[in-house]
Scaffold this active site. Structure first.
Site, mmCIF file in Angstrom:
data_model
loop_
_atom_site.group_PDB
_atom_site.id
_atom_site.type_symbol
_atom_site.label_atom_id
_atom_site.label_comp_id
_atom_site.label_asym_id
_atom_site.label_seq_id
_atom_site.Cartn_x
_atom_site.Cartn_y
_atom_site.Cartn_z
ATOM 1 N N SER A 124 0.867 -24.205 1.209
ATOM 2 C CA SER A 124 0.527 -22.700 1.833
ATOM 3 C C SER A 124 -0.548 -22.944 2.773
ATOM 4 O O SER A 124 -1.500 -23.504 2.677
ATOM 5 C CB SER A 124 0.269 -21.824 0.559
ATOM 6 O OG SER A 124 -0.328 -20.536 1.007
ATOM 7 N N TYR A 148 -5.380 -20.914 -6.884
ATOM 8 C CA TYR A 148 -4.064 -21.267 -6.442
ATOM 9 C C TYR A 148 -4.263 -22.173 -4.975
ATOM 10 O O TYR A 148 -3.425 -23.023 -5.223
ATOM 11 C CB TYR A 148 -3.471 -19.893 -6.105
ATOM 12 C CG TYR A 148 -2.206 -19.736 -5.250
ATOM 13 C CD1 TYR A 148 -1.183 -20.579 -5.875
ATOM 14 C CD2 TYR A 148 -2.204 -19.559 -3.797
ATOM 15 C CE1 TYR A 148 0.022 -20.590 -4.637
ATOM 16 C CE2 TYR A 148 -1.228 -19.809 -2.868
ATOM 17 C CZ TYR A 148 -0.017 -20.376 -3.615
ATOM 18 O OH TYR A 148 1.141 -20.373 -2.656
ATOM 19 N N LYS A 152 -2.797 -26.131 -4.447
ATOM 20 C CA LYS A 152 -1.909 -26.477 -3.444
ATOM 21 C C LYS A 152 -2.677 -27.732 -2.995
ATOM 22 O O LYS A 152 -1.905 -28.947 -2.506
ATOM 23 C CB LYS A 152 -1.648 -25.117 -2.324
ATOM 24 C CG LYS A 152 -0.493 -24.505 -3.040
ATOM 25 C CD LYS A 152 0.847 -25.137 -3.264
ATOM 26 C CE LYS A 152 1.808 -23.905 -3.817
ATOM 27 N NZ LYS A 152 2.985 -24.462 -4.329
HETATM 28 C C1 UD1 Z 1 -1.001 -13.503 0.544
HETATM 29 C C2 UD1 Z 1 -2.360 -14.465 -0.539
HETATM 30 C C3 UD1 Z 1 -1.685 -15.913 -0.338
HETATM 31 C C4 UD1 Z 1 -0.536 -16.175 -0.443
HETATM 32 C C5 UD1 Z 1 0.431 -15.322 0.465
HETATM 33 C C6 UD1 Z 1 1.940 -15.369 0.117
HETATM 34 C C7 UD1 Z 1 -4.175 -13.337 -0.855
HETATM 35 C C8 UD1 Z 1 -5.609 -13.083 -0.724
HETATM 36 N N1 UD1 Z 1 -3.654 -14.314 -0.175
HETATM 37 O O1 UD1 Z 1 -1.464 -13.593 1.599
HETATM 38 O O2 UD1 Z 1 -2.695 -16.905 -0.891
HETATM 39 O O3 UD1 Z 1 -0.298 -17.555 0.174
HETATM 40 O O4 UD1 Z 1 0.086 -13.993 -0.102
HETATM 41 O O5 UD1 Z 1 2.801 -14.916 0.912
HETATM 42 O O6 UD1 Z 1 -3.721 -12.679 -1.631
HETATM 43 N N2 UD1 Z 1 -1.603 -5.641 2.583
HETATM 44 C C9 UD1 Z 1 -1.895 -4.248 2.492
HETATM 45 N N3 UD1 Z 1 -1.536 -3.416 1.443
HETATM 46 C C10 UD1 Z 1 -0.767 -4.111 0.328
HETATM 47 C C11 UD1 Z 1 -0.561 -5.589 0.449
HETATM 48 C C12 UD1 Z 1 -1.152 -6.280 1.613
HETATM 49 O O7 UD1 Z 1 -2.510 -3.529 3.427
HETATM 50 O O8 UD1 Z 1 -0.513 -3.449 -0.612
HETATM 51 C C13 UD1 Z 1 -2.248 -6.372 3.679
HETATM 52 C C14 UD1 Z 1 -3.131 -7.405 3.472
HETATM 53 O O9 UD1 Z 1 -4.585 -6.797 3.642
HETATM 54 C C15 UD1 Z 1 -3.099 -8.330 4.646
HETATM 55 C C16 UD1 Z 1 -1.604 -7.976 5.106
HETATM 56 O O10 UD1 Z 1 -1.187 -6.898 4.455
HETATM 57 O O11 UD1 Z 1 -3.541 -7.995 5.680
HETATM 58 C C17 UD1 Z 1 -0.758 -9.489 4.451
HETATM 59 O O12 UD1 Z 1 -1.045 -9.167 2.687
HETATM 60 P P1 UD1 Z 1 -0.035 -10.260 1.750
HETATM 61 O O13 UD1 Z 1 1.315 -9.992 1.865
HETATM 62 O O14 UD1 Z 1 -0.744 -9.948 0.399
HETATM 63 O O15 UD1 Z 1 -0.248 -11.781 2.492
HETATM 64 P P2 UD1 Z 1 -1.491 -12.662 2.494
HETATM 65 O O16 UD1 Z 1 -2.897 -11.792 2.035
HETATM 66 O O17 UD1 Z 1 -1.718 -13.195 3.895
#
Ligand code: UD1
Length: 334
Positions: A124, A148, A152
């Site tokens: 990842s 996590y 990896k």
């Molecule tokens: C997350 C994990 C990462 C993992 C990946 C799998 C964390 C900190 N990181 O990455 O380790 O490999 O998922 O796909 O959890 N967001 C919102 N509202 C929400 C959910 C997300 O605003 O309800 C925003 C987040 O702040 C971010 C973006 O959407 O800016 C993407 O979030 P997310 O899908 O959780 O992925 P990552 O944080 O990149």
């Protein structure tokens, strides 16, 4: 080739089984259904019109792996099985190290015993931690910020050591950015347990009416609209990357690391707008504080994968959201 797919009933595993079968390979799946279900395997069989040999159980169970390897001849292994929730890994680190690290070590031991030397490993972009720059190259510093991510990275290091020690061993480590979307049939897709942590499944559950609104974590990042930017990649592009990695393993030596991303950053607000467009549904949202541990921007330099595998993502944001909506609207309860 005949390929063992661990975690083959999961989100990326099912899509990869479809891509492998479509490319003319055979697959055998082992999965313990801890984050997947038998129905997902049946749907892969429906899409591909063939039955898939299946073993239910844990990859950390050495006796089970030995039985699987003695009953089948494998040309290679794609290893997806593992736990993947960041928050849960902070609460249950020992579970993550056993499930992700110890189980992978067991798999490598059994592969060595049965003389199976090709492994594609599901890593990842989380291994980069908070990147000092974007786009992210494979040789950037590795500094995962949670168990996590560290699990990896540990498996990556075990594979590198094994490749040094055993010249027959060939590995490809694939560092995924943010997999989203679903198979175009609408039969398989992402089905998270409980409240989704990740953006795309959350948005799709808002669109289908299961959740009232999206909470956007932070609108004060130094990005073009203040929301977080990520490299979302269609799960079918990712699946095809695995097939190409596996095919490459037969004419390479050692252990290689490749980013699988599109190279394009998309903000949370851009994703919301694209999803509303594809689904013709409103996506109400509110802004809240930044989520601890999140970075402003994370996207790949994916040129190594293109150079080494001849692979490149071909599906853009419109296909990602359309296929996600097709899956979610046809399967509102997963
Ligand atoms: C997350 C994990 C990462 C993992 C990946 C799998 C964390 C900190 N990181 O990455 O380790 O490999 O998922 O796909 O959890 N967001 C919102 N509202 C929400 C959910 C997300 O605003 O309800 C925003 C987040 O702040 C971010 C973006 O959407 O800016 C993407 O979030 P997310 O899908 O959780 O992925 P990552 O944080 O990149």
């Amino acid at each position: 080739m005949n390929i063992l797919v661990t975690g083959g009933a999961g989100y990326i595993g099912t899509h990869t089984c479809v891509a492998l079968l479509k490319a003319g390979h055979q697959v055998v799946v082992v999965d313990d259904f801890s984050n997947s279900c038998p129905e997902a395997m049946q749907r892969v069989e429906t899409i591909c019109q063939q039955s898939i040999p299946f073993y239910q159980g844990d990859v950390g169970d050495k006796a089970l792996l030995e039985k699987i390897f003695s009953e089948n001849h494998f040309d290679g292994v794609i290893h997806f099985a593992g736990a993947k929730a960041v928050g849960e890994s902070v609460a249950k680190p020992l579970y993550y190290y056993r499930n992700n690290v110890t189980a992978s070590q067991t798999l490598l031991e059994v592969m060595a015993t049965f003389d199976v030397s090709s492994l594609v490993f599901s890593s990842s972009a989380t291994v980069y931690g908070d990147p000092h720059a974007v786009p992210i190259l494979e040789d950037f510093p590795l500094a995962p910020t949670n168990p996590y991510g560290r699990s990896k990275l540990m498996v990556e290091q075990i594979m590198q050591d094994q490749a040094q020690a055993d010249k027959r061993f060939n590995g490809i480590i694939l560092r995924y950015f943010n997999p989203v979307g679903a198979h175009e049939s609408g039969l398989i897709g992402e089905d998270p347990n409980g409240i989704p942590n990740n953006l795309m499944p959350f948005i799709s559950q808002v669109a289908v009416g299961k959740r009232a609104q999206l909470t956007i974590f932070g609108n004060d990042y130094p990005t073009r609209d203040g929301t977080g930017v990520r490299d979302y990649i269609h799960v079918c592009d990712l699946a095809e990357g695995h097939v190409q990695a596996l095919e490459k393993l037969h004419d390479q030596q050692g252990c290689h690391v490749l980013n699988l991303g599109t190279g394009n950053g998309v903000s949370v607000l851009e994703m919301v707008a694209a999803y509303a467009d594809a689904s013709h549904q409103p996506i109400p949202y509110v802004f809240a504080e930044r989520r601890p541990g999140d970075v402003a921007q994370c996207y790949a330099d994916a040129s190594q994968a293109k150079q080494i595998l001849g692979w490149q993502a071909t599906r853009g944001l419109p296909e990602m959201v359309a296929d996600s909506w097709h899956w979610q609207s046809g399967n509102p309860n997963g």
